[in-house]
Design a protein around this motif. Sequence first.
Motif, PDB file in Angstrom:
ATOM      1  N   MET A 217     -34.836  19.992   2.081  1.00 35.42           N
ATOM      2  CA  MET A 217     -35.665  19.103   2.701  1.00 35.42           C
ATOM      3  C   MET A 217     -36.134  20.320   4.055  1.00 35.42           C
ATOM      4  O   MET A 217     -35.546  21.306   4.446  1.00 35.42           O
ATOM      5  CB  MET A 217     -35.871  18.001   3.330  1.00 35.42           C
ATOM      6  CG  MET A 217     -36.281  17.626   4.506  1.00 35.42           C
ATOM      7  SD  MET A 217     -36.479  15.955   5.221  1.00 35.42           S
ATOM      8  CE  MET A 217     -37.134  14.912   4.173  1.00 35.42           C
ATOM      9  N   THR A 219     -38.453  21.820   7.444  1.00 34.17           N
ATOM     10  CA  THR A 219     -39.881  21.367   8.004  1.00 34.17           C
ATOM     11  C   THR A 219     -40.575  22.363   8.111  1.00 34.17           C
ATOM     12  O   THR A 219     -40.832  23.844   8.037  1.00 34.17           O
ATOM     13  CB  THR A 219     -39.139  20.904   9.552  1.00 34.17           C
ATOM     14  OG1 THR A 219     -38.433  21.623  10.344  1.00 34.17           O
ATOM     15  CG2 THR A 219     -37.665  19.617   8.916  1.00 34.17           C
ATOM     16  N   LEU A 229     -43.142  18.031   6.373  1.00 35.22           N
ATOM     17  CA  LEU A 229     -42.225  17.678   6.241  1.00 35.22           C
ATOM     18  C   LEU A 229     -42.014  18.006   3.886  1.00 35.22           C
ATOM     19  O   LEU A 229     -42.837  17.045   3.271  1.00 35.22           O
ATOM     20  CB  LEU A 229     -40.841  16.684   6.237  1.00 35.22           C
ATOM     21  CG  LEU A 229     -41.006  15.888   7.136  1.00 35.22           C
ATOM     22  CD1 LEU A 229     -40.154  14.734   7.418  1.00 35.22           C
ATOM     23  CD2 LEU A 229     -39.340  17.279   7.838  1.00 35.22           C
ATOM     24  N   TYR A 231     -40.197  17.715   0.598  1.00 34.70           N
ATOM     25  CA  TYR A 231     -38.855  17.421  -0.046  1.00 34.70           C
ATOM     26  C   TYR A 231     -39.352  17.309  -1.721  1.00 34.70           C
ATOM     27  O   TYR A 231     -40.403  17.275  -2.132  1.00 34.70           O
ATOM     28  CB  TYR A 231     -38.612  16.025   0.565  1.00 34.70           C
ATOM     29  CG  TYR A 231     -39.763  14.443   0.252  1.00 34.70           C
ATOM     30  CD1 TYR A 231     -39.482  14.317  -0.959  1.00 34.70           C
ATOM     31  CD2 TYR A 231     -41.414  14.616   0.308  1.00 34.70           C
ATOM     32  CE1 TYR A 231     -40.886  12.781  -1.339  1.00 34.70           C
ATOM     33  CE2 TYR A 231     -42.825  13.964   0.156  1.00 34.70           C
ATOM     34  CZ  TYR A 231     -41.643  13.308  -0.696  1.00 34.70           C
ATOM     35  OH  TYR A 231     -43.343  12.274  -1.616  1.00 34.70           O
TER      36      TYR A 231
END
Length: 324
Positions: A217, A219, A229, A231
């Motif tokens: 993940m 940011t 984010l 993911y």
Amino acid sequence: MIQIEFSDADLATVRLAHSPMVEVVTSTFALYRPSKYWMYRSWRSRVAPQLPRAGLETFLAVTTGPNCFVPDFLSPVPVGARPRLEEELAVIGATPLEQVAAEVHAAWAGHPAPPEILRFEHDPRRALDDLVRQIRRYFELAIAPFWPRLRAVVESDIARRARTAAERTPRALVSGLHPRLDWDGATLHIGYTRDDHWGLDGHGLALLPAGFAGPSMYTVSAAPSGRALWYPPRGYGRVWDQPAPVQPSAALAAVLGHTRASVLTLLAMPHSTGEVASVLGLSPATASHHLTTLRDAGLVAGDRVGRRLRYLRTGLGEQLANAS
């Protein structure tokens, strides 16, 4: 530990989108970090031999610097849900040249930079134009052949999260997003060794599923266009598998009939009526009939993507398919 100040009130700012440039950036991680991104081995074996002859020297120098830092301007937080590559390249091409040069050199700080990087100091406009052209070429070689399957996995994840949030609570958009993420109602906690603490600062939060994110993940905390984010979407590993014949369980077939059970099994990922007909060898009218029946039973729901209506299992459909 990465901590993001994020309250219940911020749920109203959450949106989901699929960014071609996020796939471009994360694919370079998959390309050059094979031990961590082992699940992309088959993709890597097809793509890597083409790159040395493709004229991508500037792009590869910018995205594979020794500091393991990819410039933020390469992945602008999208405004819409499904930006086109050309829209994102236009944003990249309009980035202030001072910012471009600073971020490119940050990827090589403390190391001897190659000529492709030094160009951003001496002739940033031309260097940026070449970078945009090479991104387009890289996308054609490495991403475009897999784009329909990437998009299908991502659309499935987006539709599933949106539907779960509607059926349960908006918290479902965030909860279960990634094994390393936890939310206590006031702060998002991401279990990485790097320490970072930030808030949305009036920006919305974009959740950007990326088929090339692998187990990680990421940011985006300081982009002018927002906070994000990245993911891995549910089922991203299936992008690289050869499509398997659709075979429903015997129990599900006994309940729904073999054809209807096959349709429900197939709709673990979104498909249009035409795609259902093609995969299962049905006439369009027969496929439409079964989809309508499953929809009326609350087992599938349609979601319009552009001009195309694509169907996906509902939460009830998931329970029935997985329990059988």
